[in-house]
Scaffold this motif. Sequence first.
Motif, PDB file in Angstrom:
ATOM      1  N   ILE A   1     -17.301 -98.510  62.916  1.00  0.00           N
ATOM      2  CA  ILE A   1     -16.462 -99.352  62.045  1.00  0.00           C
ATOM      3  C   ILE A   1     -15.342 -99.670  63.105  1.00  0.00           C
ATOM      4  N   SER A   2     -14.931 -98.876  63.643  1.00  0.00           N
ATOM      5  CA  SER A   2     -13.768 -98.624  64.863  1.00  0.00           C
ATOM      6  C   SER A   2     -14.439 -99.672  65.973  1.00  0.00           C
ATOM      7  N   ILE A   3     -15.455 -99.406  66.402  1.00  0.00           N
ATOM      8  CA  ILE A   3     -16.003-100.566  67.285  1.00  0.00           C
ATOM      9  C   ILE A   3     -16.070-102.077  67.053  1.00  0.00           C
ATOM     10  N   ALA A   4     -16.442-102.294  65.778  1.00  0.00           N
ATOM     11  CA  ALA A   4     -16.424-103.520  65.318  1.00  0.00           C
ATOM     12  C   ALA A   4     -14.857-104.331  65.379  1.00  0.00           C
TER      13      ALA A   4
ATOM     14  N   LEU B   1      -2.278-110.900  65.050  1.00  0.00           N
ATOM     15  CA  LEU B   1      -3.482-110.291  64.331  1.00  0.00           C
ATOM     16  C   LEU B   1      -4.260-109.352  65.062  1.00  0.00           C
ATOM     17  N   SER B   2      -4.479-109.396  66.487  1.00  0.00           N
ATOM     18  CA  SER B   2      -5.097-108.543  67.104  1.00  0.00           C
ATOM     19  C   SER B   2      -4.281-107.470  67.309  1.00  0.00           C
ATOM     20  N   LEU B   3      -3.163-107.280  67.385  1.00  0.00           N
ATOM     21  CA  LEU B   3      -2.261-106.111  67.321  1.00  0.00           C
ATOM     22  C   LEU B   3      -2.234-105.316  66.051  1.00  0.00           C
ATOM     23  N   ALA B   4      -2.594-105.973  65.033  1.00  0.00           N
ATOM     24  CA  ALA B   4      -2.657-105.444  63.629  1.00  0.00           C
ATOM     25  C   ALA B   4      -3.975-104.717  63.496  1.00  0.00           C
TER      26      ALA B   4
ATOM     27  N   LEU C   1      -4.613-100.806  63.058  1.00  0.00           N
ATOM     28  CA  LEU C   1      -5.384-100.571  61.730  1.00  0.00           C
ATOM     29  C   LEU C   1      -6.417 -99.179  62.270  1.00  0.00           C
ATOM     30  N   VAL C   2      -6.769 -99.730  63.429  1.00  0.00           N
ATOM     31  CA  VAL C   2      -8.014 -98.901  63.769  1.00  0.00           C
ATOM     32  C   VAL C   2      -7.277 -97.574  64.165  1.00  0.00           C
ATOM     33  N   ALA C   3      -6.262 -97.477  64.835  1.00  0.00           N
ATOM     34  CA  ALA C   3      -5.762 -96.115  64.893  1.00  0.00           C
ATOM     35  C   ALA C   3      -5.148 -95.517  63.518  1.00  0.00           C
ATOM     36  N   LEU C   4      -4.892 -96.133  63.024  1.00  0.00           N
ATOM     37  CA  LEU C   4      -4.295 -95.539  61.482  1.00  0.00           C
ATOM     38  C   LEU C   4      -5.476 -94.883  60.889  1.00  0.00           C
ATOM     39  N   ALA C   5      -6.836 -95.495  60.929  1.00  0.00           N
ATOM     40  CA  ALA C   5      -7.800 -94.942  60.342  1.00  0.00           C
ATOM     41  C   ALA C   5      -8.328 -93.721  61.138  1.00  0.00           C
TER      42      ALA C   5
END
Length: 193
Positions: free
Chosen positions: A148-151, A166-169, A173-177
């Motif tokens: 999911i992180s790769i996607a 949007l890109s930065l968001a 989100l990936v980092a927070l996950a």
Amino acid sequence: MNKNRLEGFSDGVIAIIITIMVLELKAPHGADLDALFALAPVFLSYVLSFLYVAIYWHNHHHLFQISFKVDGRILWANTHLLFWLSLIPFTTAWLNEAHFAPLPTAIYGVSLLMAAGAFLILQAAIIHAQGRESELRRAVGSDRKGKISIAGGILAIVLASVDVRLSLAVYVLVALAWLVPDRRIERGLREKP
């Protein structure tokens, strides 16, 4: 081969990466809060990049808690990961210098995405060295979170041409996950027969 040298080298490289990033932070030119607030985007990009490097350091540590055999494939896979991590300070600096323009935002994402791919390659190399009944394979399972992180990384790179916010968001989100502790390996060690 002993894994301690690999871990020590990796720790040193990651420490240098973080040092390079913090040296990019410059003091404000003024003596008021406005001068400090003007540096907020640079500071926030540093925090995000630091967070990504810290996430990789934590997960690298977990990988080598469960793995015991280091071979040439693992050494090269680890070096590959360190290469992509070493580009994060450069892409962070370009992101800041270009004021979050679409191309530097996308290239920042490419450096994060390539590091994620390199981590998966390292993980696969360790699983290969451990054999069919790999402890690591059992611990990571299908690695849904990694996929999911790769996607998410690919999506963020594409979104950079639409709207960098949007890109930065998505990067955030990936980092927070990954801030939510990934206990798969620790659980795998506890459940070891």
